[in-house]
Design a protein around this motif. Structure first.
Motif, PDB file in Angstrom:
ATOM      1  N   GLU A 374       0.834  -1.206   0.000  1.00  0.00           N
ATOM      2  CA  GLU A 374       0.000   0.000   0.000  1.00  0.00           C
ATOM      3  C   GLU A 374       0.869   1.257   0.000  1.00  0.00           C
ATOM      4  O   GLU A 374       0.584   2.221  -0.725  1.00  0.00           O
ATOM      5  CB  GLU A 374      -0.917   0.000   1.229  1.00  0.00           C
ATOM      6  N   ALA A 375       1.937   1.261   0.786  1.00  0.00           N
ATOM      7  CA  ALA A 375       2.820   2.440   0.844  1.00  0.00           C
ATOM      8  C   ALA A 375       3.503   2.686  -0.498  1.00  0.00           C
ATOM      9  O   ALA A 375       3.704   3.833  -0.898  1.00  0.00           O
ATOM     10  CB  ALA A 375       3.854   2.254   1.948  1.00  0.00           C
ATOM     11  N   SER A 376       3.852   1.595  -1.202  1.00  0.00           N
ATOM     12  CA  SER A 376       4.505   1.749  -2.503  1.00  0.00           C
ATOM     13  C   SER A 376       3.587   2.409  -3.523  1.00  0.00           C
ATOM     14  O   SER A 376       4.042   2.990  -4.509  1.00  0.00           O
ATOM     15  CB  SER A 376       4.975   0.386  -3.025  1.00  0.00           C
ATOM     16  N   GLN A 377       2.255   2.323  -3.280  1.00  0.00           N
ATOM     17  CA  GLN A 377       1.268   2.960  -4.162  1.00  0.00           C
ATOM     18  C   GLN A 377       0.739   4.268  -3.574  1.00  0.00           C
ATOM     19  O   GLN A 377      -0.249   4.808  -4.031  1.00  0.00           O
ATOM     20  CB  GLN A 377       0.109   1.980  -4.401  1.00  0.00           C
ATOM     21  N   ARG A 378       1.421   4.724  -2.498  1.00  0.00           N
ATOM     22  CA  ARG A 378       1.084   5.974  -1.797  1.00  0.00           C
ATOM     23  C   ARG A 378      -0.314   5.943  -1.177  1.00  0.00           C
ATOM     24  O   ARG A 378      -0.950   6.984  -1.017  1.00  0.00           O
ATOM     25  CB  ARG A 378       1.233   7.173  -2.743  1.00  0.00           C
ATOM     26  N   LYS A 379      -0.761   4.753  -0.838  1.00  0.00           N
ATOM     27  CA  LYS A 379      -2.035   4.596  -0.123  1.00  0.00           C
ATOM     28  C   LYS A 379      -1.721   4.536   1.368  1.00  0.00           C
ATOM     29  O   LYS A 379      -1.776   3.482   2.013  1.00  0.00           O
ATOM     30  CB  LYS A 379      -2.759   3.334  -0.589  1.00  0.00           C
ATOM     31  N   TYR A 380      -1.371   5.700   1.930  1.00  0.00           N
ATOM     32  CA  TYR A 380      -0.776   5.724   3.263  1.00  0.00           C
ATOM     33  C   TYR A 380      -1.765   5.388   4.370  1.00  0.00           C
ATOM     34  O   TYR A 380      -1.383   4.801   5.379  1.00  0.00           O
ATOM     35  CB  TYR A 380      -0.130   7.085   3.509  1.00  0.00           C
ATOM     36  N   GLU A 381      -3.022   5.737   4.204  1.00  0.00           N
ATOM     37  CA  GLU A 381      -3.987   5.440   5.263  1.00  0.00           C
ATOM     38  C   GLU A 381      -4.149   3.935   5.464  1.00  0.00           C
ATOM     39  O   GLU A 381      -4.144   3.443   6.603  1.00  0.00           O
ATOM     40  CB  GLU A 381      -5.336   6.089   4.947  1.00  0.00           C
ATOM     41  N   SER A 382      -4.311   3.199   4.376  1.00  0.00           N
ATOM     42  CA  SER A 382      -4.447   1.747   4.508  1.00  0.00           C
ATOM     43  C   SER A 382      -3.119   1.116   4.935  1.00  0.00           C
ATOM     44  O   SER A 382      -3.111   0.134   5.686  1.00  0.00           O
ATOM     45  CB  SER A 382      -4.923   1.125   3.193  1.00  0.00           C
ATOM     46  N   ALA A 383      -1.999   1.701   4.493  1.00  0.00           N
ATOM     47  CA  ALA A 383      -0.693   1.198   4.923  1.00  0.00           C
ATOM     48  C   ALA A 383      -0.544   1.330   6.437  1.00  0.00           C
ATOM     49  O   ALA A 383      -0.061   0.406   7.114  1.00  0.00           O
ATOM     50  CB  ALA A 383       0.432   1.952   4.221  1.00  0.00           C
ATOM     51  N   ILE A 384      -0.964   2.463   6.973  1.00  0.00           N
ATOM     52  CA  ILE A 384      -0.879   2.691   8.417  1.00  0.00           C
ATOM     53  C   ILE A 384      -1.693   1.655   9.183  1.00  0.00           C
ATOM     54  O   ILE A 384      -1.247   1.120  10.206  1.00  0.00           O
ATOM     55  CB  ILE A 384      -1.341   4.128   8.752  1.00  0.00           C
ATOM     56  N   ALA A 385      -2.869   1.322   8.686  1.00  0.00           N
ATOM     57  CA  ALA A 385      -3.710   0.316   9.347  1.00  0.00           C
ATOM     58  C   ALA A 385      -3.016  -1.049   9.359  1.00  0.00           C
ATOM     59  O   ALA A 385      -3.025  -1.758  10.378  1.00  0.00           O
ATOM     60  CB  ALA A 385      -5.055   0.218   8.645  1.00  0.00           C
ATOM     61  N   PHE A 386      -2.402  -1.411   8.235  1.00  0.00           N
ATOM     62  CA  PHE A 386      -1.687  -2.694   8.180  1.00  0.00           C
ATOM     63  C   PHE A 386      -0.484  -2.692   9.122  1.00  0.00           C
ATOM     64  O   PHE A 386      -0.208  -3.700   9.787  1.00  0.00           O
ATOM     65  CB  PHE A 386      -1.229  -2.988   6.746  1.00  0.00           C
ATOM     66  N   TYR A 387       0.242  -1.568   9.175  1.00  0.00           N
ATOM     67  CA  TYR A 387       1.396  -1.499  10.079  1.00  0.00           C
ATOM     68  C   TYR A 387       0.957  -1.664  11.533  1.00  0.00           C
ATOM     69  O   TYR A 387       1.612  -2.363  12.312  1.00  0.00           O
ATOM     70  CB  TYR A 387       2.140  -0.171   9.924  1.00  0.00           C
ATOM     71  N   ARG A 388      -0.143  -1.051  11.883  1.00  0.00           N
ATOM     72  CA  ARG A 388      -0.618  -1.168  13.268  1.00  0.00           C
ATOM     73  C   ARG A 388      -1.015  -2.611  13.591  1.00  0.00           C
ATOM     74  O   ARG A 388      -0.754  -3.106  14.693  1.00  0.00           O
ATOM     75  CB  ARG A 388      -1.784  -0.209  13.512  1.00  0.00           C
ATOM     76  N   ASP A 389      -1.651  -3.287  12.633  1.00  0.00           N
ATOM     77  CA  ASP A 389      -1.985  -4.698  12.826  1.00  0.00           C
ATOM     78  C   ASP A 389      -0.718  -5.540  13.020  1.00  0.00           C
ATOM     79  O   ASP A 389      -0.658  -6.421  13.889  1.00  0.00           O
ATOM     80  CB  ASP A 389      -2.766  -5.236  11.626  1.00  0.00           C
ATOM     81  N   ALA A 390       0.283  -5.241  12.197  1.00  0.00           N
ATOM     82  CA  ALA A 390       1.539  -5.988  12.285  1.00  0.00           C
ATOM     83  C   ALA A 390       2.228  -5.767  13.626  1.00  0.00           C
ATOM     84  O   ALA A 390       2.775  -6.709  14.219  1.00  0.00           O
ATOM     85  CB  ALA A 390       2.468  -5.573  11.141  1.00  0.00           C
ATOM     86  N   ILE A 391       2.205  -4.542  14.096  1.00  0.00           N
ATOM     87  CA  ILE A 391       2.840  -4.223  15.380  1.00  0.00           C
ATOM     88  C   ILE A 391       2.173  -4.992  16.508  1.00  0.00           C
ATOM     89  O   ILE A 391       2.843  -5.536  17.404  1.00  0.00           O
ATOM     90  CB  ILE A 391       2.795  -2.699  15.628  1.00  0.00           C
ATOM     91  N   GLU A 392       0.844  -5.096  16.478  1.00  0.00           N
ATOM     92  CA  GLU A 392       0.138  -5.857  17.508  1.00  0.00           C
ATOM     93  C   GLU A 392       0.500  -7.342  17.440  1.00  0.00           C
ATOM     94  O   GLU A 392       0.696  -7.990  18.477  1.00  0.00           O
ATOM     95  CB  GLU A 392      -1.382  -5.680  17.343  1.00  0.00           C
ATOM     96  N   GLU A 393       0.608  -7.885  16.219  1.00  0.00           N
ATOM     97  CA  GLU A 393       1.005  -9.287  16.058  1.00  0.00           C
ATOM     98  C   GLU A 393       2.409  -9.520  16.620  1.00  0.00           C
ATOM     99  O   GLU A 393       2.674 -10.521  17.290  1.00  0.00           O
ATOM    100  CB  GLU A 393       0.971  -9.687  14.583  1.00  0.00           C
ATOM    101  N   CYS A 394       3.310  -8.592  16.350  1.00  0.00           N
ATOM    102  CA  CYS A 394       4.690  -8.725  16.832  1.00  0.00           C
ATOM    103  C   CYS A 394       4.754  -8.631  18.356  1.00  0.00           C
ATOM    104  O   CYS A 394       5.530  -9.348  18.995  1.00  0.00           O
ATOM    105  CB  CYS A 394       5.577  -7.645  16.204  1.00  0.00           C
ATOM    106  N   ARG A 395       3.936  -7.776  18.936  1.00  0.00           N
ATOM    107  CA  ARG A 395       3.925  -7.660  20.399  1.00  0.00           C
ATOM    108  C   ARG A 395       3.425  -8.951  21.041  1.00  0.00           C
ATOM    109  O   ARG A 395       3.954  -9.386  22.062  1.00  0.00           O
ATOM    110  CB  ARG A 395       3.044  -6.487  20.817  1.00  0.00           C
ATOM    111  N   ARG A 396       2.410  -9.558  20.426  1.00  0.00           N
ATOM    112  CA  ARG A 396       1.883 -10.811  20.967  1.00  0.00           C
ATOM    113  C   ARG A 396       2.937 -11.918  20.933  1.00  0.00           C
ATOM    114  O   ARG A 396       2.972 -12.774  21.814  1.00  0.00           O
ATOM    115  CB  ARG A 396       0.640 -11.253  20.189  1.00  0.00           C
TER     116      ARG A 396
END
Length: 455
Positions: A374-396
């Motif tokens: 998403e970031a490579s296509q400059r779709k930053y809002e959806s990219a941010i949502a995916f990053y936040r999901d990933a961060i939660e997975e990594c914390r778990r």
């Protein structure tokens, strides 16, 4: 059959029969297995295990014949001391050759259960290495594999199976690096275990330890290099030199050796697994932000690594980092980078397939790769949502290393969106996480560019 098509069809039919016979064995309760103490049967099982390995490497047409013979031998005459590694080898072949990892996992579990049925101490290390190192990591978190790999090392050393033992500790150390164990501790452990492996002259697992150890040194800051694997533990220039020489030789119809390449360098090149080299190189390119170098490696090496290392943990790891590098290096405005996007999509497709199949080690990876797409296509809002999901997975999962990277990339998206306060918080948090991991060289570089990044 004399034709290639006939041979292929015959091999496929044979492998289907192998799978059906192996399923018959695996579906039987362990309590119903016969036990065989016959020395001849044990010798036959040992020979058949060696033949399966040899046939897979050099003559796949023989695989069904050898595998079927061994399975029928086990069903008819009972479980010998050498049956567990033979059944584990069936799991490897069914997974690699047929791509049926569901059946492969069932066979691997059967092999482990057979270890408990009778005294198989002499082949326990090899059975565990085959089961966990090539099959069961598809359904179990990497963290859950650390204890079995260490057990394989300890059992192998106590029984004299130094080959399986040293591969067990090499895989243990690689996974320790991947799941974000403190780099200071890893540096010490790799120093200790590399000496043991070297003493037993097990060069292939030794080179894998050296490879991972050099990556630790780069991240930890005890090497002058960042993405290049050049230092006290490992020197990638020996691989590059040999690769270019072999390519030159192949173009002229023969293979030549560079007379200036030392014996040690040739040994390093010949004994280092290509899928592991790819995974480590692209990992360093990811963490140090040299995405274009990582993407070049991915475009050049990914297809071959998948071919020779399919089923190994290093291929799953490498797919993750290759996808990140290729998406991060691509841009809609740069058509020349189409090759990056093609490789990125291939890697992402594989990750999606593995997540759907239940691989727990790919969930956080796919979330980050989706964010990078998403970031490579400059779709930053959806990219941010995916990053936040990933961060939660990594914390778990307590993956501090990958959480640090995802948080760093999230900060870049926030800056692009004009959210400087949020971007600054995430940037500082990623520095804290990298420092917690022990990646002091990365921390140093991030602190140097802190001002320019936040402007």
């Amino acid at each position: 059959p004399k034709t290639n098509v006939g041979q292929t069809l015959s091999t496929i039919r044979g492998m289907v029969n192998v799978k059906l016979t192996a399923s018959e064995l695996a579906d039987r309760p362990v309590s119903e297995y016969k036990i065989s103490n016959d020395a001849t049967e044990n010798a036959i099982a040992k020979t058949l295990t060696l033949l399966v390995s040899s046939a897979y490497s050099s003559n796949k047409e023989l695989l069904p014949l050898v595998m079927l013979k061994g399975l029928k031998q086990t069903i008819a005459n009972g479980v010998t001391e050498r049956s567990p590694p033979f059944i584990a080898m069936q799991a490897v072949i069914v997974g690699y050759f047929m791509g049926d990892f569901e059946s492969a996992q069932k066979f691997a579990e059967t092999a482990l259960q057979l270890l408990k049925l009778r005294d198989c101490r002499s082949c326990e290390s090899k059975t565990m290495l085959l089961a966990y190192g090539t099959v069961l990591h598809w359904s179990r978190p990497f963290k859950d594999l650390l204890e079995p790999f260490m057990q394989a090392y300890q059992i192998g050393m106590s029984t004299g199976d130094t080959d399986a033992a040293t591969w067990g500790v090499a895989m243990y150390l690689h996974l320790m690096l991947e799941i974000g164990q403190p780099l200071e501790i890893l540096d010490a452990e790799m120093s200790t275990y590399s000496k043991v492996v070297k003493d037993f002259r097990q060069n292939r697992p030794l080179q894998q330890i050296y490879l991972c150890w050099q990556a630790v040194k780069n991240l930890y800051g005890t090497s002058n290099a960042t993405i290049r694997l050049v230092g006290d533990a490992f020197d990638e220039r020996s691989i590059s030199a040999t690769d270019s020489t072999q390519q030159s030789g192949s173009e002229s119809g023969k293979t030549t050796k560079n007379p200036t390449t030392s014996t040690k360098q040739q040994s390093t090149s010949e004994t280092t697994s290509p899928e592991t080299i790819m995974a480590i190189r692209t990992m360093l390119a990811t963490y140090f932000g040299d995405f274009e170098s990582g993407a070049d490696i991915a475009v050049k090496d990914y297809a071959y690594a998948m071919k020779v290392g399919s089923g190994l943990p290093s291929v799953v790891i490498g797919t993750f980092y290759c996808a990140i590098c290729c998406f991060a290096a691509s841009s809609p405005s740069k058509q020349k980078q189409q090759k990056y996007r093609n490789t990125a999509r291939t890697c992402r497709t594989n990750l999606k397939k593995w997540v759907k199949a239940g691989n727990p080690n790919c969930v956080h990876a796919l979330a980050i790769v989706n964010a990078e797409q998403e970031a490579s296509q400059r779709k930053y809002e959806s990219a941010i949502a995916f990053y936040r999901d990933a961060i939660e997975e990594c914390r778990r999962r307590d993956f501090v290393n990958i959480e640090a990277f995802a948080t760093e990339r999230l900060s870049m998206c926030l800056f692009q969106m004009g959210n400087h306060a949020g971007g600054t918080r995430c940037y500082n948090e990623s520095i804290r996480l990298y420092k917690q991991w022990g990646a002091l060289k990365k921390v140093e570089l991030m602190e140097k560019k802190r001002g320019s990044t936040m402007m």
